[in-house]
Design a protein around this motif. Structure first.
Motif, PDB file in Angstrom:
ATOM      1  N   ALA A  51      47.796  57.016  38.268  1.00  0.00           N
ATOM      2  CA  ALA A  51      47.635  55.610  37.425  1.00  0.00           C
ATOM      3  C   ALA A  51      46.705  54.737  38.335  1.00  0.00           C
ATOM      4  O   ALA A  51      46.686  55.119  39.616  1.00  0.00           O
ATOM      5  CB  ALA A  51      48.934  55.080  37.430  1.00  0.00           C
ATOM      6  N   ALA A  52      46.298  53.663  38.035  1.00  0.00           N
ATOM      7  CA  ALA A  52      45.501  52.831  38.665  1.00  0.00           C
ATOM      8  C   ALA A  52      45.878  51.494  38.030  1.00  0.00           C
ATOM      9  O   ALA A  52      46.291  51.226  37.091  1.00  0.00           O
ATOM     10  CB  ALA A  52      44.035  53.032  38.589  1.00  0.00           C
ATOM     11  N   TYR A  53      45.451  50.399  38.907  1.00  0.00           N
ATOM     12  CA  TYR A  53      45.711  49.089  38.677  1.00  0.00           C
ATOM     13  C   TYR A  53      44.246  48.165  38.879  1.00  0.00           C
ATOM     14  O   TYR A  53      43.391  48.719  39.628  1.00  0.00           O
ATOM     15  CB  TYR A  53      46.664  48.297  39.412  1.00  0.00           C
ATOM     16  N   ALA A  54      43.998  47.286  38.251  1.00  0.00           N
ATOM     17  CA  ALA A  54      42.963  46.462  38.686  1.00  0.00           C
ATOM     18  C   ALA A  54      43.191  45.008  38.377  1.00  0.00           C
ATOM     19  O   ALA A  54      44.089  44.459  37.491  1.00  0.00           O
ATOM     20  CB  ALA A  54      41.772  47.001  37.787  1.00  0.00           C
ATOM     21  N   ARG A  55      42.791  44.104  39.174  1.00  0.00           N
ATOM     22  CA  ARG A  55      43.017  42.547  39.225  1.00  0.00           C
ATOM     23  C   ARG A  55      41.842  41.988  39.479  1.00  0.00           C
ATOM     24  O   ARG A  55      41.090  42.038  40.348  1.00  0.00           O
ATOM     25  CB  ARG A  55      44.118  42.291  40.000  1.00  0.00           C
ATOM     26  N   LEU A  56      41.479  40.749  38.409  1.00  0.00           N
ATOM     27  CA  LEU A  56      40.428  39.866  38.501  1.00  0.00           C
ATOM     28  C   LEU A  56      40.700  39.228  39.731  1.00  0.00           C
ATOM     29  O   LEU A  56      41.763  38.392  40.034  1.00  0.00           O
ATOM     30  CB  LEU A  56      40.274  39.091  37.100  1.00  0.00           C
ATOM     31  N   ASP A  57      39.655  38.982  40.461  1.00  0.00           N
ATOM     32  CA  ASP A  57      39.738  37.981  41.605  1.00  0.00           C
ATOM     33  C   ASP A  57      40.050  36.527  41.279  1.00  0.00           C
ATOM     34  O   ASP A  57      40.767  35.786  41.692  1.00  0.00           O
ATOM     35  CB  ASP A  57      38.339  37.987  42.442  1.00  0.00           C
ATOM     36  N   ASP A  58      39.340  36.161  39.909  1.00  0.00           N
ATOM     37  CA  ASP A  58      39.552  34.770  39.608  1.00  0.00           C
ATOM     38  C   ASP A  58      40.721  34.788  38.437  1.00  0.00           C
ATOM     39  O   ASP A  58      40.231  35.389  37.551  1.00  0.00           O
ATOM     40  CB  ASP A  58      37.864  34.215  38.827  1.00  0.00           C
ATOM     41  N   LYS A  83      40.483  47.307  31.287  1.00  0.00           N
ATOM     42  CA  LYS A  83      41.487  46.710  30.529  1.00  0.00           C
ATOM     43  C   LYS A  83      41.757  45.421  31.294  1.00  0.00           C
ATOM     44  O   LYS A  83      42.330  44.366  30.500  1.00  0.00           O
ATOM     45  CB  LYS A  83      42.862  47.289  30.751  1.00  0.00           C
ATOM     46  N   ALA A  84      41.475  45.242  32.442  1.00  0.00           N
ATOM     47  CA  ALA A  84      41.683  43.960  33.308  1.00  0.00           C
ATOM     48  C   ALA A  84      40.710  42.814  32.667  1.00  0.00           C
ATOM     49  O   ALA A  84      41.038  41.904  32.314  1.00  0.00           O
ATOM     50  CB  ALA A  84      41.436  44.325  34.807  1.00  0.00           C
ATOM     51  N   LEU A  85      39.345  43.411  32.466  1.00  0.00           N
ATOM     52  CA  LEU A  85      38.651  42.419  31.901  1.00  0.00           C
ATOM     53  C   LEU A  85      38.830  42.280  30.292  1.00  0.00           C
ATOM     54  O   LEU A  85      38.447  41.094  29.756  1.00  0.00           O
ATOM     55  CB  LEU A  85      37.013  42.993  32.041  1.00  0.00           C
ATOM     56  N   GLY A  86      39.287  43.213  29.859  1.00  0.00           N
ATOM     57  CA  GLY A  86      39.769  43.011  28.318  1.00  0.00           C
ATOM     58  C   GLY A  86      38.659  43.294  27.539  1.00  0.00           C
ATOM     59  O   GLY A  86      38.541  42.884  26.197  1.00  0.00           O
ATOM     60  N   SER A  87      37.805  44.092  27.792  1.00  0.00           N
ATOM     61  CA  SER A  87      36.369  44.482  27.240  1.00  0.00           C
ATOM     62  C   SER A  87      36.553  45.473  25.996  1.00  0.00           C
ATOM     63  O   SER A  87      35.604  45.800  25.273  1.00  0.00           O
ATOM     64  CB  SER A  87      35.174  44.890  28.192  1.00  0.00           C
ATOM     65  N   GLY A  88      37.765  46.101  25.896  1.00  0.00           N
ATOM     66  CA  GLY A  88      37.698  47.229  24.990  1.00  0.00           C
ATOM     67  C   GLY A  88      36.628  48.298  25.497  1.00  0.00           C
ATOM     68  O   GLY A  88      36.267  48.534  26.701  1.00  0.00           O
ATOM     69  N   LEU A  89      36.086  48.841  24.643  1.00  0.00           N
ATOM     70  CA  LEU A  89      34.835  49.820  24.576  1.00  0.00           C
ATOM     71  C   LEU A  89      33.531  49.161  24.406  1.00  0.00           C
ATOM     72  O   LEU A  89      32.476  49.748  24.272  1.00  0.00           O
ATOM     73  CB  LEU A  89      35.129  50.979  23.222  1.00  0.00           C
ATOM     74  N   SER A  90      33.461  47.813  24.450  1.00  0.00           N
ATOM     75  CA  SER A  90      32.389  47.151  24.319  1.00  0.00           C
ATOM     76  C   SER A  90      31.432  47.227  25.636  1.00  0.00           C
ATOM     77  O   SER A  90      30.204  47.039  25.730  1.00  0.00           O
ATOM     78  CB  SER A  90      32.584  45.662  24.405  1.00  0.00           C
ATOM     79  N   ARG A 137      34.215  39.904  38.972  1.00  0.00           N
ATOM     80  CA  ARG A 137      34.715  40.854  40.219  1.00  0.00           C
ATOM     81  C   ARG A 137      36.230  41.104  40.299  1.00  0.00           C
ATOM     82  O   ARG A 137      36.980  40.366  39.719  1.00  0.00           O
ATOM     83  CB  ARG A 137      34.301  39.741  41.650  1.00  0.00           C
ATOM     84  N   MET A 138      36.550  42.188  40.827  1.00  0.00           N
ATOM     85  CA  MET A 138      37.886  42.528  40.939  1.00  0.00           C
ATOM     86  C   MET A 138      38.243  43.531  41.797  1.00  0.00           C
ATOM     87  O   MET A 138      37.330  44.324  42.594  1.00  0.00           O
ATOM     88  CB  MET A 138      38.275  43.210  39.540  1.00  0.00           C
ATOM     89  N   ARG A 139      39.921  43.602  42.050  1.00  0.00           N
ATOM     90  CA  ARG A 139      40.364  44.843  43.038  1.00  0.00           C
ATOM     91  C   ARG A 139      40.722  45.938  42.092  1.00  0.00           C
ATOM     92  O   ARG A 139      41.281  45.769  41.175  1.00  0.00           O
ATOM     93  CB  ARG A 139      41.241  44.225  43.967  1.00  0.00           C
ATOM     94  N   VAL A 140      40.477  47.395  42.571  1.00  0.00           N
ATOM     95  CA  VAL A 140      40.964  48.321  41.826  1.00  0.00           C
ATOM     96  C   VAL A 140      41.786  49.308  42.895  1.00  0.00           C
ATOM     97  O   VAL A 140      40.914  49.720  43.909  1.00  0.00           O
ATOM     98  CB  VAL A 140      39.804  49.099  41.009  1.00  0.00           C
ATOM     99  N   GLY A 141      42.785  49.870  42.715  1.00  0.00           N
ATOM    100  CA  GLY A 141      43.435  50.881  43.393  1.00  0.00           C
ATOM    101  C   GLY A 141      44.253  51.882  42.447  1.00  0.00           C
ATOM    102  O   GLY A 141      44.454  51.489  41.382  1.00  0.00           O
ATOM    103  N   ARG A 186      41.031  54.513  37.087  1.00  0.00           N
ATOM    104  CA  ARG A 186      40.528  53.493  37.850  1.00  0.00           C
ATOM    105  C   ARG A 186      39.633  52.633  36.878  1.00  0.00           C
ATOM    106  O   ARG A 186      39.632  51.355  36.810  1.00  0.00           O
ATOM    107  CB  ARG A 186      39.680  54.046  39.209  1.00  0.00           C
ATOM    108  N   LYS A 187      38.759  53.686  36.127  1.00  0.00           N
ATOM    109  CA  LYS A 187      37.699  52.906  35.160  1.00  0.00           C
ATOM    110  C   LYS A 187      38.336  52.153  34.080  1.00  0.00           C
ATOM    111  O   LYS A 187      38.213  51.073  33.640  1.00  0.00           O
ATOM    112  CB  LYS A 187      36.869  53.742  34.578  1.00  0.00           C
ATOM    113  N   GLU A 188      39.514  52.704  33.456  1.00  0.00           N
ATOM    114  CA  GLU A 188      40.232  52.182  32.316  1.00  0.00           C
ATOM    115  C   GLU A 188      40.819  50.960  32.745  1.00  0.00           C
ATOM    116  O   GLU A 188      41.043  50.009  32.089  1.00  0.00           O
ATOM    117  CB  GLU A 188      41.254  53.323  31.868  1.00  0.00           C
ATOM    118  N   ALA A 189      41.429  50.955  33.947  1.00  0.00           N
ATOM    119  CA  ALA A 189      42.138  49.912  34.502  1.00  0.00           C
ATOM    120  C   ALA A 189      41.189  48.701  34.518  1.00  0.00           C
ATOM    121  O   ALA A 189      41.574  47.546  34.305  1.00  0.00           O
ATOM    122  CB  ALA A 189      42.864  50.123  35.857  1.00  0.00           C
ATOM    123  N   CYS A 190      40.073  48.849  35.079  1.00  0.00           N
ATOM    124  CA  CYS A 190      39.213  47.866  35.200  1.00  0.00           C
ATOM    125  C   CYS A 190      38.597  47.165  33.864  1.00  0.00           C
ATOM    126  O   CYS A 190      38.643  46.039  33.866  1.00  0.00           O
ATOM    127  CB  CYS A 190      37.791  48.273  36.012  1.00  0.00           C
TER     128      CYS A 190
END
Length: 234
Positions: free
Chosen positions: A220-227, A172-179, A206-210, A166-170
């Protein structure tokens, strides 16, 4: 979206979200994968792997990704052109192209496609770990670690991987890598979808994660940015 190809299985779409998901068997017969669709840079990278199994799986995952995105865009898979975000998240350069993400673990890959909202996908094959508690303490938030510590010992391994995906999905949705440190935000250890946010320059993204149900021994998990057009996405 129906993608018909041996080795690629469509998974159910998360309720209420426009995320299409596919599970890819990277160890399926190599003859299933038309490697002629790969770009020269992908072929070169595959050739640099030390072990053939890793090269074969790399080719399979990228052929599958091109097949799925070709179907989504109506373009020839071989014609797709990719670029990268600030921290290396791949994107398509084509106008109106969907957002996508791919993750792989051992002989499996998971691919997600969304029409416009940035998404993150993560898959992990569950394997025994001696340092799950140490990693949880280091990477989970205080609330998450407390929940992990109160999980029955025989369920802690699964709880660890559930929170980790779930954390990795979040991220990756943001695209922040290890930053951004994974302990700086809440993704949760449960199976239900929840809202969360990651602070970027003092602003909440903000995002949804599940969780994603799999027909294999993995989580496995997904995350999707609200905006869909968040200026915070990287």
């Amino acid at each position: 979206m129906n993608v018909s190809s041996p080795g690629i299985v469509a998974l159910p779409t998360p309720p209420g979200l426009d995320i299409a998901l596919w599970l890819v068997d990277l160890d399926a017969d190599a003859n299933h994968w038309d490697t002629t669709v790969l770009h020269a840079s992908e072929q070169d990278r595959a050739a640099r792997f030390r072990f053939d199994v890793h090269a074969r799986r790399y080719r399979a995952s990228h052929v599958a990704l091109r097949q799925i995105l070709g179907h989504a865009t109506g373009l020839d898979p071989a014609s797709l052109v990719f670029t990268e975000g600030t921290h290396g998240k791949p994107r398509l350069v084509h106008a109106g192209a969907p957002q996508f993400n791919m993750s792989h673990s051992a002989g499996w890959a998971l691919i997600g496609v969304c029409p416009d909202h940035p998404i993150g996908i993560d898959i992990e094959i569950v394997t025994p770990m001696d340092d799950a508690e140490v990693l949880a303490q280091r990477n989970f938030s205080a609330t998450e670690y407390a929940a992990f510590a109160h999980t029955p010992p025989d369920q802690q391994l699964e709880a660890f991987f559930r929170c980790w995906t779930r954390k990795e999905a979040c991220l990756k949705a943001l695209g922040s890598g290890l930053s951004i440190e994974p302990g700086e935000f809440e993704a949760g250890l449960g199976q239900l979808e929840q809202g969360t946010f990651i602070a970027v320059d003092g602003q909440p993204c903000r995002m949804r994660v599940g969780c994603i149900g799999l027909p294999i021994a993995g989580l496995a998990a997904y995350a999707r940015l609200d905006d869909a057009h968040s200026p915070l996405a990287m």
